[in-house]
Design a protein around this motif. Sequence first.
Motif, PDB file in Angstrom:
ATOM      1  N   SER A 150      37.032  52.537  68.344  1.00 41.44           N
ATOM      2  CA  SER A 150      37.492  53.792  68.932  1.00 41.44           C
ATOM      3  C   SER A 150      38.645  54.358  68.109  1.00 41.44           C
ATOM      4  CB  SER A 150      37.951  53.570  70.376  1.00 41.44           C
ATOM      5  OG  SER A 150      38.581  54.730  70.895  1.00 41.44           O
ATOM      6  N   SER A 170      41.189  57.901  68.075  1.00 41.46           N
ATOM      7  CA  SER A 170      41.530  59.106  68.818  1.00 41.46           C
ATOM      8  C   SER A 170      42.800  59.739  68.278  1.00 41.46           C
ATOM      9  CB  SER A 170      41.703  58.797  70.308  1.00 41.46           C
ATOM     10  OG  SER A 170      42.802  57.946  70.528  1.00 41.46           O
ATOM     11  N   SER A 228      33.991  51.993  78.768  1.00 43.53           N
ATOM     12  CA  SER A 228      35.186  52.380  78.022  1.00 43.53           C
ATOM     13  C   SER A 228      36.362  52.641  78.949  1.00 43.53           C
ATOM     14  CB  SER A 228      34.904  53.636  77.194  1.00 43.53           C
ATOM     15  OG  SER A 228      34.631  54.746  78.024  1.00 43.53           O
ATOM     16  N   GLY A 256      38.424  62.097  70.717  1.00 42.69           N
ATOM     17  CA  GLY A 256      38.098  60.695  70.527  1.00 42.69           C
ATOM     18  C   GLY A 256      36.739  60.496  69.878  1.00 42.69           C
ATOM     19  N   TYR A 257      36.608  59.380  69.183  1.00 36.51           N
ATOM     20  CA  TYR A 257      35.350  59.043  68.515  1.00 36.51           C
ATOM     21  C   TYR A 257      35.073  57.562  68.721  1.00 36.51           C
ATOM     22  CZ  TYR A 257      32.136  57.962  64.660  1.00 36.51           C
ATOM     23  OH  TYR A 257      31.075  57.509  63.916  1.00 36.51           O
ATOM     24  N   LEU A 258      33.901  57.240  69.242  1.00 32.59           N
ATOM     25  CA  LEU A 258      33.472  55.859  69.457  1.00 32.59           C
ATOM     26  C   LEU A 258      32.248  55.584  68.599  1.00 32.59           C
ATOM     27  CD1 LEU A 258      33.577  55.713  73.380  1.00 32.59           C
ATOM     28  CD2 LEU A 258      35.416  55.183  71.797  1.00 32.59           C
TER      29      LEU A 258
END
Length: 310
Positions: A292, A294, A20, A45-47
Amino acid sequence: MKGLCTSLIVISLLFVIEKSMAQDLDPRAYARIPVNVTVVVAGFGYLHGGIVTDATLPLQDLQAEIVSPSLAVVHSFSLSGKTAQASVALPYAWGDASAIIAGSRQSTSRSGFSDMRFRFSWLLAGAPAATIGEIAKAPRKTILGTSLSVVTPTGQYFPEKLINLGTSRWAFKPELALSQPVGKRWLIDFYSGIWLFTKNDSFYPGSSDRTQAPLGSFQGHISYNIQPLMWVAVDLTYYTGGGSTVDGVEMDDRQSNSRIGATMVIPVGKRHSVKFAYSTGAIIRSGADFTSISAGWQTTFLGKQVSRTE
């Protein structure tokens, strides 16, 4: 068998975090700002998605989720009469991954600090050090900039385990950038950089050497000012190379991938703003095919503004 399944899954989660780095989509990273300004950013953040690492691994239907709050501080200053910035970011992360291995679904998780990141940028042309008032009166110009990003091996790392939020190595990215204004509201950015990695000599099971080839990173952004401090951008990045070896054995993980995304910044009062960003894989050869999302809250502290001659 259970230990083998867990090891295979955690390889994939490790690669999500490592890869990332090269996929940052950061519009207006070389925009001209006043000197002696400090910005504090609290981000989240979120993946989510599937990750293909070594094609020889018996993984099916791999899914991972990573949540990463972070805190960053950015400060601008004058360097040889030109605008410069220095920043530091400390992320925390926790994640879950699952995959079907040998006919059964297995899962694992990890939480802790990720590797700390530093960045120094310097606007070489088109952005002399200036105050807020001087920038407001100056015409928009083409900006040529450069930067150096550094990722330090400070994150959580256990040599005997494959699931790690840190990478146990240093990474450096020198970069050149061109920022071109078009009319009064449009801005086009182009960045070209290369990630360089040191060796991880404590890779699983703790005595293996893992190396990674240089990874080229290219970004393009088109942004539009809705208001003076409110803007939106369409983002694109392409990255290539970065194949790894473990104890001299080449892995099938060379990358030639692209991602596309969007960014929006909305002012909240005079000193605050919120930033939203979204990106997803566009063309994936090998690596992280994930989404992703964020959000960040930015607070600006204005230091003493000393007038300079343009």
